[in-house]
Each structure stands twice: as structure tokens, then as C-alpha cells.
Scaffold this motif. Structure first.
Motif, short mmCIF file in Angstrom:
data_model
loop_
_atom_site.label_atom_id
_atom_site.label_comp_id
_atom_site.label_asym_id
_atom_site.label_seq_id
_atom_site.Cartn_x
_atom_site.Cartn_y
_atom_site.Cartn_z
N THR A 146 37.49 40.67 46.36
CA THR A 146 37.84 39.66 47.35
C THR A 146 39.18 40.06 47.96
O THR A 146 40.16 40.25 47.24
CB THR A 146 37.97 38.27 46.72
OG1 THR A 146 36.77 37.97 46.01
CG2 THR A 146 38.22 37.21 47.77
N ARG A 152 36.63 33.70 47.37
CA ARG A 152 35.36 34.07 46.78
C ARG A 152 34.45 32.86 46.74
O ARG A 152 34.84 31.78 46.29
CB ARG A 152 35.56 34.63 45.37
CG ARG A 152 34.28 35.13 44.73
CD ARG A 152 34.53 35.75 43.38
NE ARG A 152 35.36 36.95 43.48
CZ ARG A 152 35.74 37.67 42.44
NH1 ARG A 152 35.40 37.30 41.21
NH2 ARG A 152 36.48 38.74 42.61
N GLU A 155 29.66 34.50 42.63
CA GLU A 155 29.95 35.52 41.63
C GLU A 155 28.67 36.00 40.97
O GLU A 155 27.66 35.29 40.94
CB GLU A 155 30.90 34.97 40.56
CG GLU A 155 32.25 34.56 41.12
CD GLU A 155 33.20 34.02 40.07
OE1 GLU A 155 34.39 34.34 40.15
OE2 GLU A 155 32.72 33.29 39.17
N ASN A 161 32.24 39.90 42.74
CA ASN A 161 32.36 39.31 44.07
C ASN A 161 31.04 39.46 44.82
O ASN A 161 30.71 40.54 45.30
CB ASN A 161 33.49 39.99 44.85
CG ASN A 161 33.74 39.33 46.19
OD1 ASN A 161 33.42 38.15 46.39
ND2 ASN A 161 34.32 40.08 47.12
N PHE A 164 32.14 36.18 49.99
CA PHE A 164 33.51 35.75 50.25
C PHE A 164 33.67 35.39 51.71
O PHE A 164 32.83 35.73 52.56
CB PHE A 164 34.52 36.84 49.84
CG PHE A 164 34.47 38.11 50.65
CD1 PHE A 164 35.28 38.29 51.75
CD2 PHE A 164 33.60 39.14 50.30
CE1 PHE A 164 35.25 39.46 52.49
CE2 PHE A 164 33.55 40.32 51.02
CZ PHE A 164 34.37 40.47 52.13
#
Length: 233
Positions: A146, A152, A155, A161, A164
Motif C-alpha cells: 500500500t 488498504r 487483504e 495488499n 487499495f
């Protein structure tokens, strides 16, 4: 009213993906630029496009010396997003977006890849975009941090990441909601050897997951696109 969308393609030809199809159905004129073939990108200061989409590809976002068009894309992304113009980065496109703003791109420390379906989950700030866990399609060997100043939104277990946002105008998705089963079937035909790489999902499991999860992913993308272009369309 809908206007003009810039679609930056990393491959030698466009495919009938869900993002381009959605934009076409909603009245956008599609301006394809094949960056890897040397087609120039517009000047972000004067371009008359309403939004930009940067697609994925087999390249690494770090290959800017060997493939200088990738640096051109990074420069374009920075110039475009500094003007708070809407941009969506998909897979490599997300990595180029992150890199443009200081996020590091690189392989998994244990040599794992994300090829096939894998679970992602929203962060606290990402629940408005991704209400709950989803199983989504991936095809990548590197991930992106990120970037500083970014948020972010989702996940994953292998590459943390998965989605984002920068400001309220630029989004990076590490996964492939735009990719249909027909498209990734072609990828498997062209690069099926990658299914033997660490972390990759077996072919049969990919198609089993597709039957269950691809319709949900398509519906999610439709909602995402409405939110992405809605306030501007």
C-alpha cells in the motif's frame, strides 16, 4: 453524461473483459492504447478522457529499464492521479499505481504465487467497497505495498495488499474481477506451466471454483463500476 475512457493495454490485443464491456454498455467511448506496442499515452494535463483503466500483463512493474514504456505508464499515472482524475489499476496496473506513489513491488519472500482463486477480506475501511470475504481470481507472481498516503481496502493471506485506494479517485485491485472464464481459460492454454509453480491452484480446482464464485465476482464488479463512475457519469 458518459464520455471517454482510456484503456491502457499491456498485451498485443484487447480482450472482451468485463470492465471494457461495462463501460461500452454504459455509453463510454473506448480509447485503447497498446503501451507495449509503443503506442503513446496522452498528456494527463490535456487529455479529454473522463477516466483511465490500466490493465494487467506478464511484465514486472520493476522492469522499467528493459521495458521503458512501463516508466511512461508510471509517469502517466502520477500525472493523471495528481490531477485527481479517476483511475482503476488491475493487477499489474495496481502495481504500477502503487509504484508511482512509492509502494514497493516484489515477489513473495517464500517464492509463492497467486494463480487461481483465493480468499480476500475487507479491512475496516474497505467494508463499504467489499462488504465481506470474497473468493476472487488471481494471476500474479508479485505483490505491491500500500503506497504512502493510500488506504488498504482488502487483504489476502499470501500477498497482504489486495485492494487499495488513493484519495477518492484512484483504485488498485491486485485480483482480476474483469477476467471472464473464457479469458482465463486462454491464459491456462498459453501459460499452463505456471499452474505447477508454488502457490498456484490446480486446473480442475480453478474451474470448480469458477462455477461457484465467478457469478458473484461479476456482480461485485458491476456494483464497483457503478460507484467508480457513477458520481461522474
Amino acid at each position: 453524461m458518459p464520455g471517454k475512457a482510456l484503456l491502457i493495454i499491456q498485451m498485443d490485443k484487447a480482450r472482451n473483459d468485463r470492465v471494457a464491456s461495462w463501460l461500452g454498455r454504459h455509453g463510454y467511448d473506448l480509447d485503447y492504447r497498446f503501451a507495449a506496442k509503443g503506442e503513446p499515452l496522452p498528456d494527463p494535463a490535456t487529455a479529454d478522457h473522463d477516466l483511465a483503466v490500466v490493465y494487467g500483463g506478464p511484465q514486472s512493474a520493476n522492469d522499467t529499464v528493459e521495458k521503458p514504456y512501463l516508466q511512461d505508464e508510471i509517469d502517466f499515472i502520477r500525472g493523471w492521479c495528481d490531477r485527481e482524475r479517476p483511475l482503476l489499476g488491475l493487477c499489474l496496473g495496481a502495481q504500477l499505481l502503487g509504484k508511482a506513489y512509492g509502494g514497493q513491488v516484489g515477489p513473495h519472500p517464500d517464492g509463492l504465487n497467486e494463480i487461481g482463486y483465493a480468499d480476500i477480506a475487507p479491512t475496516a475501511v474497505g467494508r463499504a467497497l467489499i462488504p465481506g470475504p470474497m473468493r476472487v481470481f488471481h494471476w500474479h507472481t508479485e505483490g505491491v505495498e500500500t503506497p504512502p498516503g493510500g488506504e488498504r481496502l482488502a487483504e489476502g493471506q499470501v500477498f497482504p495488499n489486495q485492494a487499495f485506494r488513493l484519495g477518492d479517485h484512484a483504485y488498485g485491485l491486485q485480483f482480476h474481477p474483469e477476467t471472464t472464464v473464457e479469458i482465463f481459460s486462454t491464459w491456462i492454454e498459453e501459460a499452463g506451466h505456471m499452474l505447477t509453480w508454488p502457490g498456484a491452484q490446480p486446473k480442475d480446482a480453478i474451474f470448480t471454483d469458477a462455477k461457484r464464485h465467478d457469478p458473484d465476482l461479476a456482480r461485485w464488479l458491476d456494483g464497483f463500476m457503478q460507484g467508480f463512475v457513477g458520481p461522474r457519469g
